[in-house]
Scaffold this motif. Structure first.
Motif, PDB file in Angstrom:
ATOM      1  N   ALA A  64       6.535  -7.458  -7.163  1.00 43.13           N
ATOM      2  CA  ALA A  64       7.432  -8.210  -6.287  1.00 43.13           C
ATOM      3  C   ALA A  64       6.652  -9.091  -5.321  1.00 43.13           C
ATOM      4  O   ALA A  64       6.964 -10.277  -5.145  1.00 43.13           O
ATOM      5  CB  ALA A  64       8.334  -7.243  -5.522  1.00 43.13           C
ATOM      6  N   VAL A  65       5.634  -8.530  -4.684  1.00 46.84           N
ATOM      7  CA  VAL A  65       4.884  -9.302  -3.694  1.00 46.84           C
ATOM      8  C   VAL A  65       4.157 -10.473  -4.341  1.00 46.84           C
ATOM      9  O   VAL A  65       4.254 -11.623  -3.884  1.00 46.84           O
ATOM     10  CB  VAL A  65       3.887  -8.393  -2.948  1.00 46.84           C
ATOM     11  CG1 VAL A  65       2.941  -9.222  -2.080  1.00 46.84           C
ATOM     12  CG2 VAL A  65       4.628  -7.379  -2.085  1.00 46.84           C
ATOM     13  N   GLU A  66       3.442 -10.212  -5.413  1.00 50.60           N
ATOM     14  CA  GLU A  66       2.662 -11.298  -6.011  1.00 50.60           C
ATOM     15  C   GLU A  66       3.555 -12.348  -6.663  1.00 50.60           C
ATOM     16  O   GLU A  66       3.262 -13.544  -6.603  1.00 50.60           O
ATOM     17  CB  GLU A  66       1.643 -10.732  -6.996  1.00 50.60           C
ATOM     18  CG  GLU A  66       0.604  -9.871  -6.315  1.00 50.60           C
ATOM     19  CD  GLU A  66      -0.793 -10.043  -6.886  1.00 50.60           C
ATOM     20  OE1 GLU A  66      -0.948 -10.744  -7.897  1.00 50.60           O
ATOM     21  OE2 GLU A  66      -1.734  -9.453  -6.318  1.00 50.60           O
ATOM     22  N   CYS A  67       4.641 -11.944  -7.266  1.00 46.41           N
ATOM     23  CA  CYS A  67       5.532 -12.922  -7.891  1.00 46.41           C
ATOM     24  C   CYS A  67       6.289 -13.740  -6.848  1.00 46.41           C
ATOM     25  O   CYS A  67       6.555 -14.925  -7.057  1.00 46.41           O
ATOM     26  CB  CYS A  67       6.523 -12.232  -8.824  1.00 46.41           C
ATOM     27  SG  CYS A  67       5.768 -11.401 -10.244  1.00 46.41           S
ATOM     28  N   ASN A  68       6.648 -13.115  -5.727  1.00 44.03           N
ATOM     29  CA  ASN A  68       7.353 -13.832  -4.661  1.00 44.03           C
ATOM     30  C   ASN A  68       6.444 -14.782  -3.892  1.00 44.03           C
ATOM     31  O   ASN A  68       6.890 -15.807  -3.368  1.00 44.03           O
ATOM     32  CB  ASN A  68       7.953 -12.839  -3.649  1.00 44.03           C
ATOM     33  CG  ASN A  68       9.199 -12.149  -4.149  1.00 44.03           C
ATOM     34  OD1 ASN A  68       9.957 -12.695  -4.936  1.00 44.03           O
ATOM     35  ND2 ASN A  68       9.422 -10.929  -3.679  1.00 44.03           N
ATOM     36  N   ASP A  69       5.180 -14.438  -3.800  1.00 43.32           N
ATOM     37  CA  ASP A  69       4.272 -15.113  -2.887  1.00 43.32           C
ATOM     38  C   ASP A  69       3.965 -16.564  -3.226  1.00 43.32           C
ATOM     39  O   ASP A  69       3.636 -17.346  -2.333  1.00 43.32           O
ATOM     40  CB  ASP A  69       2.933 -14.356  -2.842  1.00 43.32           C
ATOM     41  CG  ASP A  69       2.885 -13.326  -1.728  1.00 43.32           C
ATOM     42  OD1 ASP A  69       3.900 -13.136  -1.043  1.00 43.32           O
ATOM     43  OD2 ASP A  69       1.821 -12.711  -1.538  1.00 43.32           O
ATOM     44  N   PRO A  72       4.946 -10.553 -15.814  1.00 41.95           N
ATOM     45  CA  PRO A  72       6.322 -10.619 -15.304  1.00 41.95           C
ATOM     46  C   PRO A  72       6.546 -11.789 -14.343  1.00 41.95           C
ATOM     47  O   PRO A  72       7.672 -12.277 -14.216  1.00 41.95           O
ATOM     48  CB  PRO A  72       6.496  -9.263 -14.605  1.00 41.95           C
ATOM     49  CG  PRO A  72       5.608  -8.337 -15.369  1.00 41.95           C
ATOM     50  CD  PRO A  72       4.398  -9.170 -15.706  1.00 41.95           C
ATOM     51  N   CYS A  73       5.495 -12.246 -13.686  1.00 41.60           N
ATOM     52  CA  CYS A  73       5.651 -13.370 -12.748  1.00 41.60           C
ATOM     53  C   CYS A  73       6.005 -14.663 -13.464  1.00 41.60           C
ATOM     54  O   CYS A  73       6.526 -15.599 -12.830  1.00 41.60           O
ATOM     55  CB  CYS A  73       4.383 -13.549 -11.924  1.00 41.60           C
ATOM     56  SG  CYS A  73       4.047 -12.157 -10.813  1.00 41.60           S
ATOM     57  N   ALA A  74       5.760 -14.747 -14.760  1.00 41.13           N
ATOM     58  CA  ALA A  74       6.158 -15.932 -15.522  1.00 41.13           C
ATOM     59  C   ALA A  74       7.674 -15.987 -15.693  1.00 41.13           C
ATOM     60  O   ALA A  74       8.241 -17.064 -15.907  1.00 41.13           O
ATOM     61  CB  ALA A  74       5.479 -15.935 -16.889  1.00 41.13           C
ATOM     62  N   TYR A  75       8.319 -14.822 -15.588  1.00 42.47           N
ATOM     63  CA  TYR A  75       9.761 -14.731 -15.841  1.00 42.47           C
ATOM     64  C   TYR A  75      10.542 -14.347 -14.587  1.00 42.47           C
ATOM     65  O   TYR A  75      11.692 -13.951 -14.665  1.00 42.47           O
ATOM     66  CB  TYR A  75      10.008 -13.706 -16.951  1.00 42.47           C
ATOM     67  CG  TYR A  75       9.176 -13.983 -18.185  1.00 42.47           C
ATOM     68  CD1 TYR A  75       9.441 -15.089 -18.986  1.00 42.47           C
ATOM     69  CD2 TYR A  75       8.097 -13.161 -18.526  1.00 42.47           C
ATOM     70  CE1 TYR A  75       8.668 -15.359 -20.109  1.00 42.47           C
ATOM     71  CE2 TYR A  75       7.323 -13.427 -19.642  1.00 42.47           C
ATOM     72  CZ  TYR A  75       7.602 -14.532 -20.419  1.00 42.47           C
ATOM     73  OH  TYR A  75       6.835 -14.811 -21.531  1.00 42.47           O
ATOM     74  N   TRP A  76       9.913 -14.482 -13.440  1.00 43.69           N
ATOM     75  CA  TRP A  76      10.521 -14.090 -12.173  1.00 43.69           C
ATOM     76  C   TRP A  76      11.650 -15.052 -11.817  1.00 43.69           C
ATOM     77  O   TRP A  76      11.475 -16.270 -11.851  1.00 43.69           O
ATOM     78  CB  TRP A  76       9.454 -14.103 -11.088  1.00 43.69           C
ATOM     79  CG  TRP A  76       9.761 -13.330  -9.857  1.00 43.69           C
ATOM     80  CD1 TRP A  76      10.000 -13.821  -8.612  1.00 43.69           C
ATOM     81  CD2 TRP A  76       9.818 -11.903  -9.741  1.00 43.69           C
ATOM     82  NE1 TRP A  76      10.205 -12.796  -7.717  1.00 43.69           N
ATOM     83  CE2 TRP A  76      10.105 -11.594  -8.388  1.00 43.69           C
ATOM     84  CE3 TRP A  76       9.672 -10.851 -10.646  1.00 43.69           C
ATOM     85  CZ2 TRP A  76      10.237 -10.292  -7.922  1.00 43.69           C
ATOM     86  CZ3 TRP A  76       9.799  -9.555 -10.184  1.00 43.69           C
ATOM     87  CH2 TRP A  76      10.078  -9.284  -8.843  1.00 43.69           C
ATOM     88  N   THR A  77      12.809 -14.521 -11.475  1.00 46.88           N
ATOM     89  CA  THR A  77      13.968 -15.372 -11.194  1.00 46.88           C
ATOM     90  C   THR A  77      14.241 -15.527  -9.699  1.00 46.88           C
ATOM     91  O   THR A  77      15.125 -16.287  -9.312  1.00 46.88           O
ATOM     92  CB  THR A  77      15.230 -14.794 -11.863  1.00 46.88           C
ATOM     93  OG1 THR A  77      15.456 -13.465 -11.385  1.00 46.88           O
ATOM     94  CG2 THR A  77      15.073 -14.775 -13.373  1.00 46.88           C
ATOM     95  N   GLN A  78      13.487 -14.809  -8.860  1.00 48.87           N
ATOM     96  CA  GLN A  78      13.674 -14.920  -7.419  1.00 48.87           C
ATOM     97  C   GLN A  78      13.011 -16.203  -6.905  1.00 48.87           C
ATOM     98  O   GLN A  78      12.134 -16.756  -7.556  1.00 48.87           O
ATOM     99  CB  GLN A  78      13.077 -13.703  -6.713  1.00 48.87           C
ATOM    100  CG  GLN A  78      13.682 -12.378  -7.130  1.00 48.87           C
ATOM    101  CD  GLN A  78      15.150 -12.263  -6.750  1.00 48.87           C
ATOM    102  OE1 GLN A  78      15.582 -12.812  -5.743  1.00 48.87           O
ATOM    103  NE2 GLN A  78      15.916 -11.561  -7.573  1.00 48.87           N
ATOM    104  N   PRO A  79      13.412 -16.660  -5.712  1.00 51.68           N
ATOM    105  CA  PRO A  79      12.773 -17.854  -5.131  1.00 51.68           C
ATOM    106  C   PRO A  79      11.275 -17.647  -4.930  1.00 51.68           C
ATOM    107  O   PRO A  79      10.833 -16.563  -4.568  1.00 51.68           O
ATOM    108  CB  PRO A  79      13.484 -18.020  -3.788  1.00 51.68           C
ATOM    109  CG  PRO A  79      14.781 -17.302  -3.945  1.00 51.68           C
ATOM    110  CD  PRO A  79      14.503 -16.155  -4.866  1.00 51.68           C
ATOM    111  N   ARG A  80      10.517 -18.692  -5.191  1.00 47.31           N
ATOM    112  CA  ARG A  80       9.061 -18.639  -4.996  1.00 47.31           C
ATOM    113  C   ARG A  80       8.714 -19.247  -3.639  1.00 47.31           C
ATOM    114  O   ARG A  80       9.339 -20.195  -3.192  1.00 47.31           O
ATOM    115  CB  ARG A  80       8.353 -19.452  -6.079  1.00 47.31           C
ATOM    116  CG  ARG A  80       8.814 -19.148  -7.493  1.00 47.31           C
ATOM    117  CD  ARG A  80       8.185 -17.894  -8.043  1.00 47.31           C
ATOM    118  NE  ARG A  80       8.460 -17.764  -9.464  1.00 47.31           N
ATOM    119  CZ  ARG A  80       7.695 -17.084 -10.307  1.00 47.31           C
ATOM    120  NH1 ARG A  80       6.609 -16.488  -9.880  1.00 47.31           N
ATOM    121  NH2 ARG A  80       8.015 -17.001 -11.590  1.00 47.31           N
ATOM    122  N   GLN A  81       7.667 -18.729  -3.038  1.00 48.86           N
ATOM    123  CA  GLN A  81       7.211 -19.277  -1.775  1.00 48.86           C
ATOM    124  C   GLN A  81       6.054 -20.253  -1.985  1.00 48.86           C
ATOM    125  O   GLN A  81       5.409 -20.257  -3.033  1.00 48.86           O
ATOM    126  CB  GLN A  81       6.739 -18.145  -0.860  1.00 48.86           C
ATOM    127  CG  GLN A  81       7.834 -17.177  -0.494  1.00 48.86           C
ATOM    128  CD  GLN A  81       7.334 -16.081   0.412  1.00 48.86           C
ATOM    129  OE1 GLN A  81       6.151 -15.975   0.676  1.00 48.86           O
ATOM    130  NE2 GLN A  81       8.241 -15.245   0.878  1.00 48.86           N
TER     131      GLN A  81
END
Length: 564
Positions: free
Chosen positions: A407-412, A446-455
């Motif tokens: 979660a942290v790395e994909c959101n960041d 998984p970060c390639a398919y992350w659907t949450q907003p990116r920072q």
């Protein structure tokens, strides 16, 4: 990045990526945090905070105002410390408590989450006390709740006389609003194989797993998962500071802890008293996090070679070969055999690689892994099974750590969303650095398919004299956080001092086996004195070979996972 929780065992530091890749799952290791669902998709954080030590960061964002409001509330409420729950396994005189922080700092009066905190009071005189020393061991996904126990170690006793030792579990970790993305039993399934040069069929399988894991994070955690970020970890740290009644922060961050510590220094330079960055993540926004992971995989290849040279040097003990190439052939022989028949019925090549990844983090694993490999090739699989098989009862903690990491790395930060980029970059890198490359890629995919907003990552930087002197510690051959990251962090934090352990590669150097490093570490925290812009220490002694492995020590704090 794949990293391990720094200081994974008492008396030694460990880094940001967890050292084991759970089988049967995509195992993932940046930086403004996202607004609420009704807000814009990405929080654009302004440049460095103003130089003056304001109580409120000068970027003027809702998050800045929300942090100030939350810190003011926390200062008024304080922390009600009492006996620690049995689940924390913390004996007296360690105390535990909780601190309430906003889930979304842009809405400080909205939903809150509760972070667990541990403390042991300073053992020295009242006159010698210098406040609270807060510690983070890395991750993302590692807990520092057991940090107060360091007060009993010889290397830390002088500091324990001057400081209350304060640990905590960051948001999402342990009992601090825990995250989960997958059934832990499925996450830790073993045995499993993980080829170092995967074919198209295996790549397709791992892409499906990564896509499903990312989907699981959103389904199991809901929209709130977007608020598990490095920037919010930095904001949480300021609220904890205030709740402890401290006007200024004393902080030791290891591995990933150096990254959100650097974010803190950028956002709250006037709130800093003393900060130690042990085994620094490269904070360049262009590196967060995709490029840092590629650099990490490259660096692990060099550290893997260091271990093989050491084993070859002691061929009379281990009989694995007289050159590093001979040792590599012995390892590959074991890997091929294990892929055909799991060791002890529980260790496939994925578990094998995860266990041997630890030699890249810590010299302390060199002898025991060499012994286990030697015994396995002689027909005795017991030592290898004991060291590499999944730890019974640890699946839930491991999945929790991995969920927070993801979660942290994909959101960041933005990540490549085109599989062809991942495939091209990792295929090319694996030709020269095969040991860790693809397993690191699977962890982060998984970060390639992350659907949450990116920072958009914050530009870590402080102006001259805005920040008190800070201390950076780094090993020259650290694989988890390559040395150039320490140089980049020093360049960005005006006035920072760097202590380098030359010709060494253990991840996490403070409070370890190097007396020179420990002297600089202790002098800084006790007297505020740094050794100038740069100081060098010789390497710690090489491990001694052992003809029999000591029992594998499984520390609950060291959740196996790759980190930065």
């Amino acid at each position: 990045m794949r990293a391990v929780a720094l200081y994974g065992a008492l008396g030694s530091l460990v880094l940001t990526a967890l050292a084991t890749t759970p089988a049967g799952s995509a195992t993932p290791p940046r930086t403004p945090d996202a607004r609420a669902a009704s807000g814009p998709a990405t929080e654009q954080v302004a440049g460095p905070a103003a130089a003056r030590p304001d109580a409120v960061p000068a970027d003027g964002t809702p998050e800045a105002r929300g942090t100030a409001a939350a810190a003011a509330r926390a200062a008024k409420a304080g922390i009600h410390f009492g006996r620690c729950p049995k689940t924390e396994d913390l004996p007296k005189p360690v105390e535990c408590g909780r601190v309430s922080v906003p889930l979304d700092y842009a809405r400080p009066d909205g939903r809150t989450i509760s972070l667990t905190v541990s403390r042991v009071r300073a053992s020295g005189t009242r006159q010698a006390r210098q406040g609270a020393l807060i510690f983070n061991p890395g991750g993302p996904g590692a807990s520092g709740m057991q940090f107060p126990l360091y007060s009993k170690l010889d290397e830390w006793r002088p500091l324990a006389k001057a400081y209350d030792f304060v640990g905590y579990a960051p948001r999402g970790v342990g009992r601090s609003a825990p995250l989960s993305c997958q059934d832990p039993a499925q996450f830790a399934k073993a045995p499993a194989n993980s080829p170092i040069h995967p074919d198209d069929e295996y790549k397709a399988l791992r892409k499906d797993r990564a896509r499903e894991y990312a989907r699981g994070c959103s389904l199991r955690a809901g929209s709130g998962v977007r608020h598990y970020t490095s920037l919010n970890n930095a904001r949480d740290l300021d609220v904890i500071r205030a709740a402890l009644g401290e006007q200024k922060l004393n902080f030791v961050g290891a591995s990933y802890g150096t990254y959100f510590g650097a974010l803190y220094a950028t956002l709250f330079p006037g709130h800093v008293r003393r900060m130690v960055f042990d085994s620094a993540v490269n904070p360049d926004p262009r590196q967060i996090w995709y490029r840092n992971n590629l650099d990490q995989s490259q660096a692990f290849e060099s550290r893997w070679a260091d271990w093989r040279r050491w084993v070859a040097k002691h061929d009379s003990v281990y009989h694995l070969g007289r050159t590093q190439q001979d040792v590599l052939r012995s390892y590959e022989k074991a890997r091929v055999r294990i892929e055909r028949k799991p060791a002890g019925g529980r260790v496939g090549s994925a578990q094998l690689q995860a266990a041997f990844l630890q030699v890249g983090y810590y010299d302390a694993y060199w002898a025991r892994r060499a012994y286990a490999l030697s015994e396995y090739l002689r027909g005795n699989a017991k030592p290898l099974t004991e060291q590499a098989a999944p730890q019974e009862g640890a699946a839930e903690a491991e999945e929790n750590g991995n969920a927070v990491y993801t979660a942290v790395e994909c959101n960041d930060a933005p990540w490549p969303t085109d599989w062809r980029t991942w495939d091209s970059d990792n295929t090319a890198l694996a030709r020269v650095a095969p040991f860790e490359t693809w397993d690191n890629a699977w962890m982060n995919l998984p970060c390639a398919y992350w659907t949450q907003p990116r920072q958009t990552p914050l530009d870590v930087r402080t102006a001259a004299r805005a920040l008190p002197p800070v201390l950076i510690l780094a090993a020259e051959r650290d694989a988890a956080t390559p040395y150039k990251g320490a140089l980049e962090l020093q360049r960005r934090l005006a006035g920072a001092s760097l202590v380098t352990e030359r010709r060494a590669g253990t991840h996490g150097v403070a409070g370890g086996e190097n007396a020179c490093v420990n002297r600089h570490f202790e002098t800084y925290l006790l007297r505020g004195e740094t050794p100038g812009r740069h100081a060098a220490c010789g390497p710690r002694p090489e491990p001694r070979p052992e003809k029999a492995a000591k029992p594998e020590r499984r520390d609950k704090r060291a959740v196996p996972k790759p980190v930065i």
